[in-house]
Design a protein around this motif. Sequence first.
Motif, PDB file in Angstrom:
ATOM      1  N   TRP A 237     -28.711  80.419  11.673  1.00  0.00           N
ATOM      2  CA  TRP A 237     -29.866  79.731  11.101  1.00  0.00           C
ATOM      3  C   TRP A 237     -31.038  80.703  10.922  1.00  0.00           C
ATOM      4  CZ3 TRP A 237     -31.195  76.060   8.143  1.00  0.00           C
ATOM      5  CH2 TRP A 237     -32.488  75.549   8.128  1.00  0.00           C
TER       6      TRP A 237
ATOM      7  N   LYS B 199     -24.744  68.991  13.204  1.00  0.00           N
ATOM      8  CA  LYS B 199     -25.216  70.357  12.962  1.00  0.00           C
ATOM      9  C   LYS B 199     -26.707  70.379  12.669  1.00  0.00           C
ATOM     10  CE  LYS B 199     -24.058  72.268   9.058  1.00  0.00           C
ATOM     11  NZ  LYS B 199     -23.241  72.931   8.010  1.00  0.00           N
TER      12      LYS B 199
ATOM     13  N   ASP C 189     -20.433  65.099  11.016  1.00  0.00           N
ATOM     14  CA  ASP C 189     -20.413  66.483  11.505  1.00  0.00           C
ATOM     15  C   ASP C 189     -21.611  67.270  10.994  1.00  0.00           C
ATOM     16  OD1 ASP C 189     -19.518  66.445   8.889  1.00  0.00           O
ATOM     17  OD2 ASP C 189     -17.782  67.741   9.241  1.00  0.00           O
ATOM     18  N   ASP C 190     -22.014  67.007   9.750  1.00  0.00           N
ATOM     19  CA  ASP C 190     -23.186  67.678   9.189  1.00  0.00           C
ATOM     20  C   ASP C 190     -24.456  67.207   9.891  1.00  0.00           C
ATOM     21  OD1 ASP C 190     -24.613  69.350   7.597  1.00  0.00           O
ATOM     22  OD2 ASP C 190     -24.331  68.239   5.732  1.00  0.00           O
TER      23      ASP C 190
ATOM     24  N   TYR D  16     -20.772  77.773  20.243  1.00  0.00           N
ATOM     25  CA  TYR D  16     -21.145  77.210  18.941  1.00  0.00           C
ATOM     26  C   TYR D  16     -22.652  77.189  18.760  1.00  0.00           C
ATOM     27  CZ  TYR D  16     -21.960  74.187  14.999  1.00  0.00           C
ATOM     28  OH  TYR D  16     -22.414  73.700  13.806  1.00  0.00           O
TER      29      TYR D  16
ATOM     30  N   LEU E 183     -24.792  79.040  15.914  1.00  0.00           N
ATOM     31  CA  LEU E 183     -25.649  78.256  15.016  1.00  0.00           C
ATOM     32  C   LEU E 183     -27.070  78.816  15.007  1.00  0.00           C
ATOM     33  CD1 LEU E 183     -25.915  74.456  14.585  1.00  0.00           C
ATOM     34  CD2 LEU E 183     -27.894  75.634  15.531  1.00  0.00           C
TER      35      LEU E 183
END
Length: 251
Positions: free
Chosen positions: A230, A178, A174-175, A222, A226
Amino acid sequence: MTYCLGMLLKDGLVMIADTRTNAGVDNISSYKKLHILEQSEDRTVIACTAGNLSVTQSAFALLAEGLDEDDDSDGPRFLSDMPNMHRVAGLVGEALHIARDEIKETAGEDSQYSFSGSMILGGRFKGRPLRLFHIYKEGNFISCQPDRPFMQIGETKYGKPILDRALEYETPLDDAVKTGLVSFDSTMRSNLSVGRPLDLAILPADESKPVYFRRIEESDDYFNMLSSKWAFALAEARAAIPMPPFMEGFD
């Protein structure tokens, strides 16, 4: 221009590709660049493409028709005949090389167009490890290794720094997804020739888990979150770093 990314990790394989093919004031178009070449009970093979569309499309057509027989075969060679991912990569590379040469020859030596194409090829045969390959325009290829667990093609330079700093073979799946999406966001901020929709494929290392596909549209909540977070995190990190001491007195 395009941007495609493949990440081979302990927990699985992640492949992401944008869809933009033209970018201008009044000419923006898109084309799918993440392709499922094989998906069955015993194998999954996925390719991301960059470069001349006619070359990569012709390569896929050749693979569908079957490549000419060689000394070890009794007829046309298909992806479904290949015994492992390494041999699949070899056949895809051969098709890419043939397509490039045929189109270049048809266009003639005086053509000003670039007839180059490259691919990221990933997948797995049942009971075997996940594999990831970078196939070059000449048809040769290299495989991804744990000490550098990602491969890029297309517009790579803007998205590479985050991968160099944040991605390791042990990074959780999952990381890694991302981090890969941050890499795409950074690329799209700096180059309008890369853009959404993005196509995402995830192959978990655990074969009991299904392959996951997702298209990330312009309205994806999402990804928009993100991108915003960021940018904010970068601004906060920059502000938190002390000013250069040699700049004292310049205010």
